[in-house]
Design a protein around this motif. Structure first.
Motif, PDB file in Angstrom:
ATOM      1  N   ASP A  92      43.319  42.255  39.828  1.00  0.00           N
ATOM      2  CA  ASP A  92      43.530  43.276  40.855  1.00  0.00           C
ATOM      3  C   ASP A  92      44.748  44.141  40.523  1.00  0.00           C
ATOM      4  OD1 ASP A  92      41.347  42.441  42.380  1.00  0.00           O
ATOM      5  OD2 ASP A  92      42.536  40.954  43.439  1.00  0.00           O
ATOM      6  N   ASP A  95      43.741  46.444  37.522  1.00  0.00           N
ATOM      7  CA  ASP A  95      42.882  47.542  37.968  1.00  0.00           C
ATOM      8  C   ASP A  95      43.694  48.751  38.422  1.00  0.00           C
ATOM      9  OD1 ASP A  95      40.554  46.180  37.455  1.00  0.00           O
ATOM     10  OD2 ASP A  95      40.210  45.564  39.540  1.00  0.00           O
ATOM     11  N   LEU A 133      41.121  41.027  48.129  1.00  0.00           N
ATOM     12  CA  LEU A 133      41.494  40.553  46.805  1.00  0.00           C
ATOM     13  C   LEU A 133      40.312  39.866  46.132  1.00  0.00           C
ATOM     14  CD1 LEU A 133      45.022  38.995  47.533  1.00  0.00           C
ATOM     15  CD2 LEU A 133      44.474  41.337  46.804  1.00  0.00           C
ATOM     16  N   THR A 134      40.289  39.911  44.802  1.00  0.00           N
ATOM     17  CA  THR A 134      39.255  39.197  44.065  1.00  0.00           C
ATOM     18  C   THR A 134      39.424  37.697  44.259  1.00  0.00           C
ATOM     19  OG1 THR A 134      39.186  40.929  42.373  1.00  0.00           O
ATOM     20  CG2 THR A 134      38.299  38.760  41.771  1.00  0.00           C
ATOM     21  N   ARG A 167      48.416  46.002  44.953  1.00  0.00           N
ATOM     22  CA  ARG A 167      48.557  47.447  45.144  1.00  0.00           C
ATOM     23  C   ARG A 167      50.037  47.828  45.207  1.00  0.00           C
ATOM     24  NH1 ARG A 167      44.610  45.256  48.064  1.00  0.00           N
ATOM     25  NH2 ARG A 167      42.478  46.082  47.888  1.00  0.00           N
TER      26      ARG A 167
END
Length: 275
Positions: free
Chosen positions: A36, A39, A173-174, A258
């Motif tokens: 995450d 990404d 979240l993954t 993030r």
């Protein structure tokens, strides 16, 4: 992709474009642990992640042998040499931060900036506080051998300042379930890499003079008294700089990807905290 190094084969992944940023993971983390975060960095950086020797797809030629932090640092040295001939950026989290410090001392020409988030490096600590934290790590090994991984988790979370029950996290979240592979990685981390951490020495005088830009980092919610935060603060004192604060706690790179990516970009660009 695979890279043959001394005594092991390393698995690594490369994504994105821009300056090369290598992420060395914490704990049992392999190349996919901080997906995450990655990404949110690939539009600005060429992001490299990898499985440390002994984890997941990175196989060792002699699995019965232990591992040393200097070996981990040499692995990163060889990986960076394979990918670039220019100084790279590096984010090291926990165990990864300790590896980054050893790399900075052994191959400073390969790093432009190392963000060292709460390194698990007792060698950074003053002589009067180091033995107590070493005992904590060795006690975790004994607990793991006697009672297994599930019983070890709460005590490991306490030592590292992680509260898995009341831990805040960003949404969506993954999922990272405790798969058999992650269990095996945790076992290697506790049984082999804790020993490497305890035994590793750092040349503090050389660390003071190292030409690499080293940024000590702490998690905003990491408790002030815990081992890893103390290591980061001591690193800041040794380097004569302020520790930069990042979102989340010890594993903010996975709980707040993030906000963590945004803060990391600021720090890599040289924007101080409290701007």
């Amino acid at each position: 992709m695979l890279l043959t190094v001394d005594g092991a084969t390393l698995y690594y992944e490369v994504r994105g474009s821009g300056p090369l940023l290598l992420i060395a993971q914490s704990g049992e983390g392999d190349a996919g642990r901080s997906v995450d975060l990655v990404d949110r960095l690939v539009d600005r950086y060429t992001v490299v992640t990898y499985d440390r020797r002994g984890l997941s797809r990175s196989e060792r030629a002699a699995p019965e042998r232990g591992v040393r932090l200097t070996q981990h640092a040499d692995d990163v040295h060889r990986l960076l040499a394979e990918l670039t001939d220019r100084p790279a950026l590096m984010l090291g989290c926990s165990m990864g931060a300790s590896i980054g410090l050893h790399l900075a001392l052994r191959h400073p020409e390969q790093l432009a900036t190392l963000v060292a988030h709460e390194p698990v490096s007792p060698a950074l600590l003053p002589a009067d506080s180091r033995p107590g934290h070493v005992r904590e790590l060795l006690a975790l090994q004994r607990l793991h051998r006697e009672r297994g991984l599930v019983a070890t988790f709460p005590e490991m979370a306490r030592v590292l300042g992680i509260d898995p029950v009341r831990q805040e996290a960003e949404p969506h979240l993954t999922p990272m379930p405790l798969t058999p592979q992650r269990e095996a990685n945790f076992g290697f981390f506790i049984e082999r890499e804790f020993t490497a951490v305890v035994q590793a020495e750092l040349d503090v005088d050389l660390l003071t003079r190292c030409e690499v830009r080293i940024v000590p980092a702490v998690g905003r919610s990491t408790r002030p008294e815990v081992f890893d935060r103390q290591c980061a603060l001591e690193l800041a004192r040794i380097r004569g700089v302020a520790a930069e604060e990042f979102p989340g706690g010890h594993n903010g790179n996975t709980t707040h990807p993030r906000a963590y990516a945004a803060r990391l970009t600021e720090v890599l660009d040289g924007v101080p905290d409290g701007r």
